[in-house]
Design a protein around this motif. Sequence first.
Motif, mmCIF file in Angstrom:
data_model
loop_
_atom_site.group_PDB
_atom_site.id
_atom_site.type_symbol
_atom_site.label_atom_id
_atom_site.label_comp_id
_atom_site.label_asym_id
_atom_site.label_seq_id
_atom_site.Cartn_x
_atom_site.Cartn_y
_atom_site.Cartn_z
ATOM 1 N N VAL A 88 -15.449 -20.849 54.613
ATOM 2 C CA VAL A 88 -16.821 -20.520 54.205
ATOM 3 C C VAL A 88 -16.891 -20.206 52.718
ATOM 4 C CG1 VAL A 88 -18.636 -18.778 54.443
ATOM 5 C CG2 VAL A 88 -17.637 -19.836 56.482
ATOM 6 N N VAL A 89 -15.986 -19.377 52.206
ATOM 7 C CA VAL A 89 -16.091 -18.995 50.789
ATOM 8 C C VAL A 89 -15.781 -20.183 49.880
ATOM 9 C CG1 VAL A 89 -15.606 -16.556 51.243
ATOM 10 C CG2 VAL A 89 -13.722 -18.092 50.641
ATOM 11 N N VAL A 90 -14.894 -21.094 50.318
ATOM 12 C CA VAL A 90 -14.637 -22.285 49.505
ATOM 13 C C VAL A 90 -15.846 -23.209 49.526
ATOM 14 C CG1 VAL A 90 -13.257 -24.386 49.347
ATOM 15 C CG2 VAL A 90 -12.135 -22.191 49.703
ATOM 16 N N THR A 91 -16.450 -23.381 50.695
ATOM 17 C CA THR A 91 -17.633 -24.239 50.806
ATOM 18 C C THR A 91 -18.768 -23.719 49.936
ATOM 19 O OG1 THR A 91 -16.993 -24.788 53.072
ATOM 20 C CG2 THR A 91 -19.271 -25.264 52.431
ATOM 21 N N LEU A 92 -18.921 -22.400 49.873
ATOM 22 C CA LEU A 92 -19.996 -21.778 49.091
ATOM 23 C C LEU A 92 -19.630 -21.594 47.614
ATOM 24 C CD1 LEU A 92 -21.105 -19.023 51.639
ATOM 25 C CD2 LEU A 92 -22.286 -21.168 51.115
ATOM 26 N N LEU A 112 -22.530 -12.190 54.398
ATOM 27 C CA LEU A 112 -21.569 -12.529 53.353
ATOM 28 C C LEU A 112 -20.675 -11.334 53.034
ATOM 29 C CD1 LEU A 112 -20.482 -14.552 51.306
ATOM 30 C CD2 LEU A 112 -22.254 -13.775 49.703
ATOM 31 N N ALA A 113 -21.260 -10.129 53.028
ATOM 32 C CA ALA A 113 -20.474 -8.923 52.769
ATOM 33 C C ALA A 113 -19.381 -8.746 53.817
ATOM 34 C CB ALA A 113 -21.387 -7.695 52.732
ATOM 35 N N CYS A 114 -19.694 -9.083 55.069
ATOM 36 C CA CYS A 114 -18.693 -8.962 56.124
ATOM 37 C C CYS A 114 -17.554 -9.950 55.920
ATOM 38 C CB CYS A 114 -19.345 -9.168 57.492
ATOM 39 S SG CYS A 114 -20.472 -7.843 57.980
ATOM 40 N N VAL A 115 -17.891 -11.189 55.553
ATOM 41 C CA VAL A 115 -16.860 -12.196 55.303
ATOM 42 C C VAL A 115 -15.971 -11.767 54.142
ATOM 43 C CG1 VAL A 115 -16.475 -14.553 54.468
ATOM 44 C CG2 VAL A 115 -18.152 -14.118 56.278
ATOM 45 N N LEU A 116 -16.578 -11.349 53.042
ATOM 46 C CA LEU A 116 -15.802 -10.932 51.875
ATOM 47 C C LEU A 116 -15.015 -9.661 52.179
ATOM 48 C CD1 LEU A 116 -18.420 -11.661 49.065
ATOM 49 C CD2 LEU A 116 -16.397 -13.002 49.674
ATOM 50 N N LEU A 174 -10.444 -27.072 51.997
ATOM 51 C CA LEU A 174 -11.098 -26.082 52.861
ATOM 52 C C LEU A 174 -12.610 -26.249 52.891
ATOM 53 C CD1 LEU A 174 -9.047 -22.915 51.847
ATOM 54 C CD2 LEU A 174 -8.927 -24.131 54.018
ATOM 55 N N ASP A 175 -13.150 -27.084 52.038
ATOM 56 C CA ASP A 175 -14.602 -27.256 51.936
ATOM 57 C C ASP A 175 -15.138 -27.916 53.202
ATOM 58 O OD1 ASP A 175 -17.215 -27.905 51.325
ATOM 59 O OD2 ASP A 175 -16.761 -28.603 49.291
#
Length: 339
Positions: free
Chosen positions: A26-30, A57-61, A95-96
Amino acid sequence: MSPMDEPVKLDFEALTDLRTPWCLHVVVTLRIAEQVAAGRTAIADLAEATGCDADALACVLGHLTTKGVFAEPEPGRVALTDAAQWLLEPSASFLDLSGIGGRMAHSWSTLLTYVMTGRPAYHEIFGRPFWEDLAANPGVAASFDALMGPAGHGSPDPRLELTGGWEGVRAVVDVGGGTGAFLAELLRARPALAGTLVDLPGTVARAVETFTAAGVADRVTLAGQSFFDPLPAGADLYLLNKVLNDWPDGETTAILRRCAEAARPGGGRIVIMGGVSPDGVPRRLTPEMVLVGGRTSTVTEFTELARRAGLRVVAAGHQPGGHAPGGRFVVECRPEPAA
C-alpha cells in the motif's frame, strides 16, 4: 538433551503475518516514501495528498513503524528510517499494486488451485492467463519489463563461459530477452559480437532505449515475434536466459526445438540460464510456478527434454554471476547431427 536435539520453535504468528507485506504494498503504491522524502511528514497531509482516509493511513504507517520501516518523531508525523530508504529505489516498484506487483501479490491466492491441479489459476483472478493479460494491459506489461530489467534486478553480469571459449562466436540470438538488458551487456563486453533480440513486438519496441543507452544499437537486430515461431537462423549462439523456468515441459521442449532448428549447422550452440537445476537439489516454490505454471527441471530431466528437441547437453555447472550464492547454473547444448 543436547542443544542440537532441542525441538525447533517456530514463530507461526510471524510466518503467517499478512499485515506487513500488504502494508508495504500500500505505501509503495501510494508513493508514501517519496512524499516523506520530499518533506511532507504529517500524516494528515500525506492522507490529503494521496486521497486516503487519515485514520486508516495512520494505522498502516503505525504498523510499519513497529517493524522499523518508519519512525514517529512526534505524534502524527512520520520519518523514513535508514532501512526504508530502499523504498525510494526503482527495485521497490515490484510492490506497486497498480502494476506487476499487484498481479503477483493477488496471484498467491490461487496457490491452492495450483497445488491441487499442478496448473496455474491466474485466470481465476484476472480473467485470462498471465501472458494474455500482459498483452491486454500495456502498462502492466511495461512494469513487468522494468522488473525483469536493470530497474528490478540491476545490471546483468555478462560473464559467461562457453565450451572452447568465445572464439568463433560472432552472432548471438537472445531468445525471449525482454528489453535487452542482458544482450546489451554481452555486446558491451565483446565489441566483435553482433546480437539479435527476440521477444514479443511490444517488448522489443521498448528495447531500443536499452541498446541506445549502452552504445550498441548499431550491432543489434530486433525481431518482434513469438519464440514458438521459427527463430532467426544461422547464429553461433542462442541464449535462453530466465525463459524456460516460465514454461511447463511441453512448451520448454517446443522452445528448445526452435533453437535447435535455427542454430548454425555444425557449430551452433544453445545456452540455458534458468529453468534447470543440478540433480538432487530440493524443489522450491517460485512465483512463476503460480503465475504461469513454470517448472525447473533437474539436469537429468532436462537432458531428456533436450533430446526430444534434437539437442544434446555438452556442459552443465555453476558459473559466476546471477543472484544465487553459488552463482548461476548454466547448461550448454548442441544440436544433434542430422541423420
